[in-house]
Design a protein around this motif. Sequence first.
Motif, mmCIF file in Angstrom:
data_model
loop_
_atom_site.group_PDB
_atom_site.id
_atom_site.type_symbol
_atom_site.label_atom_id
_atom_site.label_comp_id
_atom_site.label_asym_id
_atom_site.label_seq_id
_atom_site.Cartn_x
_atom_site.Cartn_y
_atom_site.Cartn_z
ATOM 1 N N ASP A 5 0.692 4.231 -3.335
ATOM 2 C CA ASP A 5 1.393 5.487 -3.615
ATOM 3 C C ASP A 5 2.903 5.291 -3.555
ATOM 4 N N LYS A 6 3.367 4.487 -2.592
ATOM 5 C CA LYS A 6 4.795 4.213 -2.480
ATOM 6 C C LYS A 6 5.293 3.481 -3.733
ATOM 7 N N ILE A 7 4.516 2.497 -4.193
ATOM 8 C CA ILE A 7 4.873 1.763 -5.411
ATOM 9 C C ILE A 7 4.971 2.724 -6.588
ATOM 10 N N LYS A 8 3.995 3.606 -6.717
ATOM 11 C CA LYS A 8 4.004 4.588 -7.814
ATOM 12 C C LYS A 8 5.185 5.546 -7.686
ATOM 13 N N SER A 9 5.537 5.932 -6.449
ATOM 14 C CA SER A 9 6.654 6.861 -6.258
ATOM 15 C C SER A 9 7.986 6.230 -6.671
ATOM 16 N N LEU A 10 8.027 4.908 -6.711
ATOM 17 C CA LEU A 10 9.225 4.191 -7.147
ATOM 18 C C LEU A 10 9.235 3.975 -8.664
ATOM 19 N N GLY A 11 8.222 4.528 -9.327
ATOM 20 C CA GLY A 11 8.132 4.375 -10.776
ATOM 21 C C GLY A 11 7.591 3.026 -11.206
ATOM 22 N N LEU A 12 6.913 2.350 -10.289
ATOM 23 C CA LEU A 12 6.371 1.021 -10.559
ATOM 24 C C LEU A 12 4.851 1.065 -10.572
ATOM 25 N N GLU A 13 4.271 -0.014 -11.029
ATOM 26 C CA GLU A 13 2.819 -0.138 -11.057
ATOM 27 C C GLU A 13 2.455 -1.537 -10.596
ATOM 28 N N LEU A 14 1.460 -1.621 -9.721
ATOM 29 C CA LEU A 14 0.987 -2.934 -9.288
ATOM 30 C C LEU A 14 0.244 -3.567 -10.456
ATOM 31 N N PRO A 15 0.695 -4.750 -10.905
ATOM 32 C CA PRO A 15 0.004 -5.392 -12.022
ATOM 33 C C PRO A 15 -1.338 -5.961 -11.574
ATOM 34 N N PRO A 16 -2.168 -6.365 -12.519
ATOM 35 C CA PRO A 16 -3.396 -7.069 -12.144
ATOM 36 C C PRO A 16 -3.049 -8.370 -11.418
ATOM 37 N N ALA A 69 8.509 -10.491 -10.679
ATOM 38 C CA ALA A 69 7.959 -11.643 -9.970
ATOM 39 C C ALA A 69 7.494 -11.238 -8.568
ATOM 40 N N ALA A 70 8.268 -10.389 -7.883
ATOM 41 C CA ALA A 70 7.869 -9.915 -6.554
ATOM 42 C C ALA A 70 6.607 -9.057 -6.643
ATOM 43 N N MET A 71 6.537 -8.199 -7.649
ATOM 44 C CA MET A 71 5.336 -7.376 -7.832
ATOM 45 C C MET A 71 4.122 -8.258 -8.126
ATOM 46 N N ASN A 72 4.324 -9.323 -8.876
ATOM 47 C CA ASN A 72 3.220 -10.249 -9.134
ATOM 48 C C ASN A 72 2.770 -10.925 -7.847
ATOM 49 N N GLY A 73 3.718 -11.168 -6.939
ATOM 50 C CA GLY A 73 3.349 -11.700 -5.630
ATOM 51 C C GLY A 73 2.490 -10.722 -4.853
#
Length: 152
Positions: A5-16, A69-73
Amino acid sequence: MSILDKIKSLGLELPPAPKAIAAYIPAIQTGNLVFTSGQLPLKDGKLILTGTLGAGLSIDDVKAATEQAAMNGLAAIAGVIGDLDKIKTIVKIGVFVASSPDFTEQHLVANHASNLLLSIFGEAGRHARFAVGNSALPLGAPVEVEMTVSLG
């Protein structure tokens, strides 16, 4: 609020969870630690940016790539542990920066990843870090991020 939810609130999406592009695995757990392999700024299987800092790319140019790259991590970690809410703290990150010989601000590139992790995890995102310059990175990527997290 959950980490997703925090990631989404930042306008981001966790990639596969990323797939390995050579003879390694994206992340591995040992005890209460998870270590990632270096993650490139890949999105949908393609680099979102190529090039070298100090030779055409600026610190601002690579912000989105460093964050990707960090999100991919984080996605690699989620591929091992399932739920990112199991992360107790971000222990350490390493940021490799494709740099010209006279570029000396790798630490400012690394701030893009550090600030993102602090935004997502708050104080649990405060970490030890290294940032180093490299003459080249895989596939022509400008940045590569690896991380170690502890689980609670």
